[in-house]
Design a protein around this motif. Sequence first.
Motif, short mmCIF file in Angstrom:
data_model
loop_
_atom_site.label_atom_id
_atom_site.label_comp_id
_atom_site.label_asym_id
_atom_site.label_seq_id
_atom_site.Cartn_x
_atom_site.Cartn_y
_atom_site.Cartn_z
N LYS A 195 31.18 -45.73 -33.40
CA LYS A 195 30.80 -46.05 -32.91
C LYS A 195 29.76 -46.32 -32.25
O LYS A 195 28.65 -45.80 -31.95
N GLU A 196 29.86 -46.96 -31.39
CA GLU A 196 29.09 -47.47 -29.76
C GLU A 196 29.82 -46.41 -29.10
O GLU A 196 28.26 -45.40 -28.07
N ARG A 197 31.09 -44.99 -29.19
CA ARG A 197 31.13 -44.56 -28.15
C ARG A 197 31.33 -42.34 -28.58
O ARG A 197 32.66 -42.73 -28.75
N PRO A 198 29.87 -42.47 -28.82
CA PRO A 198 30.36 -40.84 -29.68
C PRO A 198 30.96 -39.61 -29.23
O PRO A 198 31.25 -38.67 -29.04
N ASP A 199 31.45 -39.91 -27.81
CA ASP A 199 32.46 -38.83 -26.92
C ASP A 199 33.69 -39.35 -27.08
O ASP A 199 34.62 -39.00 -26.65
N VAL A 200 34.02 -40.86 -27.81
CA VAL A 200 35.31 -40.51 -27.97
C VAL A 200 36.63 -40.16 -28.88
O VAL A 200 35.56 -40.56 -30.14
N GLY A 201 37.49 -39.58 -29.00
CA GLY A 201 37.54 -38.70 -29.99
C GLY A 201 38.94 -39.35 -30.72
O GLY A 201 40.04 -39.05 -31.63
N SER A 202 39.22 -40.77 -29.95
CA SER A 202 41.24 -40.47 -29.59
C SER A 202 40.68 -41.97 -29.53
O SER A 202 40.44 -42.68 -27.84
N ILE A 203 41.35 -43.19 -29.94
CA ILE A 203 41.46 -44.78 -29.01
C ILE A 203 43.08 -45.63 -29.44
O ILE A 203 43.81 -44.91 -30.36
N ALA A 204 43.59 -45.32 -28.55
CA ALA A 204 44.76 -46.15 -28.53
C ALA A 204 44.83 -47.40 -28.02
O ALA A 204 44.52 -47.70 -27.11
N GLY A 211 31.12 -45.50 -19.19
CA GLY A 211 31.95 -44.60 -19.34
C GLY A 211 33.64 -44.57 -18.91
O GLY A 211 34.24 -43.60 -19.46
N ARG A 212 33.74 -45.87 -19.80
CA ARG A 212 35.17 -46.72 -19.09
C ARG A 212 35.67 -46.77 -20.02
O ARG A 212 35.94 -46.85 -21.31
N ASN A 213 37.39 -46.26 -20.42
CA ASN A 213 37.97 -45.99 -21.20
C ASN A 213 39.04 -46.44 -21.16
O ASN A 213 39.75 -46.65 -21.60
N ALA A 214 38.66 -47.85 -20.41
CA ALA A 214 40.19 -49.04 -20.32
C ALA A 214 39.53 -50.52 -21.13
O ALA A 214 39.01 -50.97 -20.23
N ALA A 215 40.15 -51.09 -21.26
CA ALA A 215 39.96 -52.79 -21.66
C ALA A 215 41.20 -53.80 -22.00
O ALA A 215 42.01 -53.13 -23.12
N LEU A 216 41.42 -54.64 -21.40
CA LEU A 216 42.59 -55.52 -21.78
C LEU A 216 42.17 -56.50 -22.85
O LEU A 216 41.08 -56.89 -22.56
N LEU A 217 43.37 -56.56 -23.98
CA LEU A 217 42.74 -56.83 -25.30
C LEU A 217 43.76 -58.38 -25.39
O LEU A 217 44.68 -57.84 -26.25
N GLU A 246 42.87 -39.81 -9.49
CA GLU A 246 43.09 -39.57 -10.67
C GLU A 246 42.74 -41.19 -11.87
O GLU A 246 42.22 -40.43 -12.85
N GLN A 247 43.08 -42.27 -11.78
CA GLN A 247 42.64 -43.19 -12.36
C GLN A 247 41.22 -42.80 -12.60
O GLN A 247 40.73 -43.67 -14.04
N LEU A 248 40.61 -43.23 -11.72
CA LEU A 248 39.18 -43.00 -11.46
C LEU A 248 38.35 -41.65 -12.88
O LEU A 248 37.70 -41.74 -13.60
N ARG A 249 39.36 -40.91 -12.77
CA ARG A 249 39.05 -39.77 -13.18
C ARG A 249 39.58 -39.48 -14.70
O ARG A 249 38.24 -38.96 -15.10
N HIS A 250 39.84 -40.65 -14.98
CA HIS A 250 40.41 -40.54 -16.62
C HIS A 250 40.14 -41.95 -17.39
O HIS A 250 39.40 -41.62 -18.43
N ILE A 251 39.95 -42.64 -16.27
CA ILE A 251 40.19 -44.28 -16.85
C ILE A 251 38.76 -44.85 -16.70
O ILE A 251 38.36 -45.25 -17.56
N GLY A 252 38.01 -44.59 -16.11
CA GLY A 252 36.73 -45.12 -15.69
C GLY A 252 36.28 -45.69 -14.13
O GLY A 252 37.48 -45.41 -13.62
N PRO A 253 34.99 -46.28 -14.35
CA PRO A 253 34.75 -46.76 -13.44
C PRO A 253 35.83 -47.98 -12.90
O PRO A 253 36.57 -48.60 -13.80
N PRO A 254 35.86 -48.14 -11.38
CA PRO A 254 36.28 -49.78 -11.71
C PRO A 254 36.09 -51.02 -12.59
O PRO A 254 34.89 -51.19 -12.52
N GLY A 255 36.96 -51.93 -12.52
CA GLY A 255 37.03 -53.31 -13.58
C GLY A 255 37.15 -52.87 -14.50
O GLY A 255 37.40 -52.01 -15.49
N VAL A 256 38.13 -54.02 -14.68
CA VAL A 256 38.55 -54.13 -16.49
C VAL A 256 38.42 -55.19 -17.05
O VAL A 256 38.15 -56.04 -17.02
#
Length: 220
Positions: free
Chosen positions: A76-85, A138-144, A108-118
């Motif tokens: 809902k919050e990220r309309p660009d996201v087509g998949s979540i792992a 546009g960050r594509n990773a977070a720790l849960l 490559e980390q920034l190109r696909h995962i996004g800006p620094p910081g998790v």
Amino acid sequence: MQRLELETHLTAGFRRLEDKEFLNTRSDSLSVRIPGTDEMLLATGFDNLDDHASAVEAADAFSTEAIVALHSCIYKERPDVGSIAISSPKGARILAQSGANLPPLFDEQLRHIGPPGVARLEKVELCSQLVKDAFRRGRNAALLGAGLICLGMTCERAVFNAELFEKCAQAFVISRATGVRASIIPRWVQIVATRRLRRDQRKAAASLLNGQIPDQLSAY
């Protein structure tokens, strides 16, 4: 035809995560958005592992209902996201437990995962604002907890981003353990890489809104 294609990608992606031993808790899951709708396909925990299960249930595993709600909130919050792992690879778990922040080590980390910081999320029952904060810019990773959430424009990209994050996490925790200072990529490279990512995310959002599966990205 499109739904069948998505199911094929979902099954292949889930098996790929399982083969790499990224699936270790009942929280671990993979989903794909059905373009042009508010629906998704979801593979979670052990139900879809059948005889291939190698995961062990963690004491802090979240409920299936909470995980489904988290996937839905992110879409809902990220309309660009087509998949979540959501996975729990070893390097990411060690990074989470160490409390250290992953620096920008590779372009490559920034190109696909996004800006620094998790971002670090301790609860799965999240409001939309917390999700926005975790995946801002546009960050594509977070720790849960001790797990990892990776987003992607496609299923293949979400799985690749989980693999990429794990590679970066392992490199960083090994450098810390051996006392070797990790090299951080230049600021201008960070800017170029993240700008390209945001451009592709805008294209992906438009494709998904129009009921189309976004194009795959090259390795870089």
